[in-house]
Design a protein around this motif. Sequence first.
Motif, PDB file in Angstrom:
ATOM      1  N   UNK A 163     -29.856  13.925 -11.212  1.00 46.42           N
ATOM      2  CA  UNK A 163     -29.513  12.735 -10.442  1.00 46.42           C
ATOM      3  C   UNK A 163     -30.385  12.600  -9.191  1.00 46.42           C
ATOM      4  N   UNK A 164     -30.671  13.707  -8.525  1.00 44.28           N
ATOM      5  CA  UNK A 164     -31.512  13.662  -7.327  1.00 44.28           C
ATOM      6  C   UNK A 164     -32.930  13.243  -7.686  1.00 44.28           C
ATOM      7  N   UNK A 165     -33.451  13.744  -8.801  1.00 48.23           N
ATOM      8  CA  UNK A 165     -34.809  13.341  -9.196  1.00 48.23           C
ATOM      9  C   UNK A 165     -34.858  11.836  -9.439  1.00 48.23           C
ATOM     10  N   UNK A 166     -33.835  11.290 -10.057  1.00 48.39           N
ATOM     11  CA  UNK A 166     -33.785   9.848 -10.306  1.00 48.39           C
ATOM     12  C   UNK A 166     -33.657   9.078  -8.989  1.00 48.39           C
ATOM     13  N   UNK A 196     -43.340  13.410  -5.048  1.00 47.59           N
ATOM     14  CA  UNK A 196     -43.614  13.724  -6.462  1.00 47.59           C
ATOM     15  C   UNK A 196     -43.377  15.204  -6.751  1.00 47.59           C
ATOM     16  N   UNK A 197     -43.757  16.055  -5.811  1.00 52.76           N
ATOM     17  CA  UNK A 197     -43.501  17.486  -5.997  1.00 52.76           C
ATOM     18  C   UNK A 197     -41.999  17.773  -6.022  1.00 52.76           C
ATOM     19  N   UNK A 211     -43.427  18.606 -15.618  1.00 51.29           N
ATOM     20  CA  UNK A 211     -44.859  18.845 -15.809  1.00 51.29           C
ATOM     21  C   UNK A 211     -45.683  17.609 -15.466  1.00 51.29           C
ATOM     22  N   UNK A 212     -45.171  16.456 -15.820  1.00 54.52           N
ATOM     23  CA  UNK A 212     -45.892  15.204 -15.517  1.00 54.52           C
ATOM     24  C   UNK A 212     -46.070  15.044 -14.010  1.00 54.52           C
ATOM     25  N   UNK A 213     -45.014  15.288 -13.243  1.00 62.68           N
ATOM     26  CA  UNK A 213     -45.100  15.115 -11.795  1.00 62.68           C
ATOM     27  C   UNK A 213     -45.944  16.208 -11.155  1.00 62.68           C
ATOM     28  N   UNK A 214     -45.817  17.439 -11.612  1.00 62.08           N
ATOM     29  CA  UNK A 214     -46.661  18.512 -11.088  1.00 62.08           C
ATOM     30  C   UNK A 214     -48.131  18.222 -11.383  1.00 62.08           C
TER      31      UNK A 214
END
Length: 186
Positions: A138-141, A155-156, A172-175
Amino acid sequence: VRLSLLPPPTRRLLERAAVCGQHFFVDALLMLKRCDDAGIAISAEDTDNEGFVVDDPDGALAGEGTSGGPAVPLPVDDGGDRSTLGATLDQLVAQGVLARVLDSRLRGECGYRFAYDPWRDHVYELISPSRRRRYHRLISQWLLLHPEQDSDDVMECVGRHMERAGLGAGAAIFYHRVAQRAVEAG
């Protein structure tokens, strides 16, 4: 301050804050509380002593999606409004549990941190793994909704929360994006 002596709403607030990370924001806490109250994206594993009853016979809510049977929250724990949350945060700052962060990474967000990092770690360890994964998802969203979502810091953070939510491919996409920008910047 002993965690076991705090009222349940305050303990729950600290749990949400601990999952947010070293720094956390008022709006993130409100979002997590409202998701709890509404039973959004709750895992069937979260029914033991977490204050929820979940009607999810097929286990549809346990995965990454949010479809499935309705989740019915039991009594609301801390009111959820900004003034109640603000008063609780002010009390925890006065008690030396939390500290305000003056330089927020997110525009318009009021930031806080645990005054002593091991307290955050202790609170974090007390949260069930499924609830932690849910909160991280939820936090990432929530972070992706901010105008600063394209900053390397955000992004990290999104990648870290996705990783801790068990969403390795998304992390992995964001890293990769952050690493790619670092290479391009030289």
